[in-house]
Design a protein around this motif. Sequence first.
Motif, PDB file in Angstrom:
ATOM      1  N   GLY A 180       5.877  -1.418   4.959  1.00 28.79           N
ATOM      2  CA  GLY A 180       4.701  -1.317   6.066  1.00 28.79           C
ATOM      3  C   GLY A 180       3.314  -1.668   6.553  1.00 28.79           C
ATOM      4  O   GLY A 180       3.326  -2.262   7.670  1.00 28.79           O
ATOM      5  N   GLY A 181       2.493  -1.707   5.591  1.00 29.78           N
ATOM      6  CA  GLY A 181       1.123  -2.388   5.579  1.00 29.78           C
ATOM      7  C   GLY A 181       0.967  -3.909   5.750  1.00 29.78           C
ATOM      8  O   GLY A 181       0.387  -4.697   6.698  1.00 29.78           O
ATOM      9  N   SER A 182       2.885  -4.505   5.257  1.00 32.15           N
ATOM     10  CA  SER A 182       2.510  -5.948   4.900  1.00 32.15           C
ATOM     11  C   SER A 182       2.998  -6.372   6.727  1.00 32.15           C
ATOM     12  O   SER A 182       1.959  -7.031   7.106  1.00 32.15           O
ATOM     13  N   GLY A 183       3.827  -5.351   7.567  1.00 31.84           N
ATOM     14  CA  GLY A 183       4.147  -5.877   8.712  1.00 31.84           C
ATOM     15  C   GLY A 183       2.937  -5.554   9.694  1.00 31.84           C
ATOM     16  O   GLY A 183       2.676  -5.947  10.511  1.00 31.84           O
ATOM     17  N   PHE A 184       2.073  -4.665   9.275  1.00 32.66           N
ATOM     18  CA  PHE A 184       0.743  -4.303  10.167  1.00 32.66           C
ATOM     19  C   PHE A 184      -0.668  -5.442  10.066  1.00 32.66           C
ATOM     20  O   PHE A 184      -0.776  -6.013  11.326  1.00 32.66           O
ATOM     21  N   GLY A 207       9.498   4.810  -3.746  1.00 30.47           N
ATOM     22  CA  GLY A 207       9.774   5.022  -2.112  1.00 30.47           C
ATOM     23  C   GLY A 207       8.069   4.748  -1.638  1.00 30.47           C
ATOM     24  O   GLY A 207       7.982   4.413  -0.890  1.00 30.47           O
ATOM     25  N   ALA A 208       7.446   5.432  -2.244  1.00 33.19           N
ATOM     26  CA  ALA A 208       5.977   6.047  -1.014  1.00 33.19           C
ATOM     27  C   ALA A 208       5.440   3.939  -1.615  1.00 33.19           C
ATOM     28  O   ALA A 208       4.465   3.306  -0.673  1.00 33.19           O
ATOM     29  N   PHE A 209       5.549   3.118  -2.190  1.00 34.49           N
ATOM     30  CA  PHE A 209       5.337   1.870  -2.544  1.00 34.49           C
ATOM     31  C   PHE A 209       5.710   1.336  -1.890  1.00 34.49           C
ATOM     32  O   PHE A 209       4.415   0.046  -1.148  1.00 34.49           O
ATOM     33  N   GLY A 231       1.741   9.877  -2.875  1.00 31.47           N
ATOM     34  CA  GLY A 231       3.564  10.358  -3.277  1.00 31.47           C
ATOM     35  C   GLY A 231       3.273  10.805  -4.713  1.00 31.47           C
ATOM     36  O   GLY A 231       3.540  12.199  -4.724  1.00 31.47           O
ATOM     37  N   GLY A 232       2.796  10.123  -5.859  1.00 32.96           N
ATOM     38  CA  GLY A 232       2.751  10.452  -6.897  1.00 32.96           C
ATOM     39  C   GLY A 232       2.047  11.612  -7.262  1.00 32.96           C
ATOM     40  O   GLY A 232       2.833  12.607  -7.986  1.00 32.96           O
ATOM     41  N   LEU A 233       1.127  11.899  -6.683  1.00 25.27           N
ATOM     42  CA  LEU A 233       0.383  13.264  -6.273  1.00 25.27           C
ATOM     43  C   LEU A 233       0.910  14.402  -6.211  1.00 25.27           C
ATOM     44  O   LEU A 233       0.955  15.205  -6.246  1.00 25.27           O
ATOM     45  N   LEU A 248      -2.148  -1.170   0.590  1.00 29.19           N
ATOM     46  CA  LEU A 248      -1.870   0.058   0.708  1.00 29.19           C
ATOM     47  C   LEU A 248      -0.919   0.772  -0.026  1.00 29.19           C
ATOM     48  O   LEU A 248      -0.319   1.556   0.412  1.00 29.19           O
ATOM     49  N   GLY A 249       0.209  -0.259  -0.051  1.00 28.15           N
ATOM     50  CA  GLY A 249       1.209   0.424  -1.149  1.00 28.15           C
ATOM     51  C   GLY A 249       0.811   1.219  -2.156  1.00 28.15           C
ATOM     52  O   GLY A 249       1.744   1.969  -2.472  1.00 28.15           O
ATOM     53  N   GLY A 250      -0.281   0.751  -2.668  1.00 34.21           N
ATOM     54  CA  GLY A 250      -0.951   1.176  -3.864  1.00 34.21           C
ATOM     55  C   GLY A 250      -1.103   3.375  -3.652  1.00 34.21           C
ATOM     56  O   GLY A 250      -1.099   4.068  -3.695  1.00 34.21           O
TER      57      GLY A 250
END
Length: 224
Positions: free
Chosen positions: A30-34, A22-24, A71-73, A63-65
């Motif tokens: 969102g990063g692609s749109g920005f 979900g975080a990726f 999110g994983g941490l 940005l997704g990574g």
Amino acid sequence: MRSDSLADKEPCPWRIVDDIGGAFCMGAIGGSGFHVIRGAWNAPKNSRLFGAINASTARGPILGGQFAVWGGLFACCDCTLTAIRQKEDPWNSIMSGAATGGLLAARAGPKAATQAAAVGGVLLALIEGMGIMFTKMMSPQMPSPEEMAAMGAQDPLAPPTTGGIGLSSAAAATSPPPPPASYESSSSGEGSDSSGLDPFAILAGRGGSSGGGEQSFSEFGNET
């Protein structure tokens, strides 16, 4: 909101994978749109579309990574605190946010790690507080015991005082209707008023209370 509810989220081994995915997706979309807007703004006039596509494909997955790492941490810290404390409450999320921020900024030194931990804890506290507030606003309000007593209703959380299904005070105060008159008295009264014969005596073969009853019984035997 229950503090010991473990059924509101996914189980911990799968919660980590769910939060990472979900975080990726959130960071990549969102990063692609920005970066589409930023790349089109910084590109020359004749190549704005090409610049927007290049910027979004180059920076969106990065940005997704970064979001996926956060999110994983966070999910790992949340599962660890859930296993240690044996309950699920907003404090797990707040402490997980503080620990995640501190761990991600640990390479910059103790001061930067402390500041990042404080920022992470405050952000998660605001998010959890807003979630609790919206949950209370959207959930129906339960009347107080005094209001339920004034309305004549029974508190569903109160222990039963009598066996079986409990009745409200208004229903308990209502008296039961009077029993109906017996069939024997009504039938005997009607028979005595009409002909003075006892139908039970006629059917039993003992005859009625008068000679007319015996005559009718004998006639009924002859006809059959």
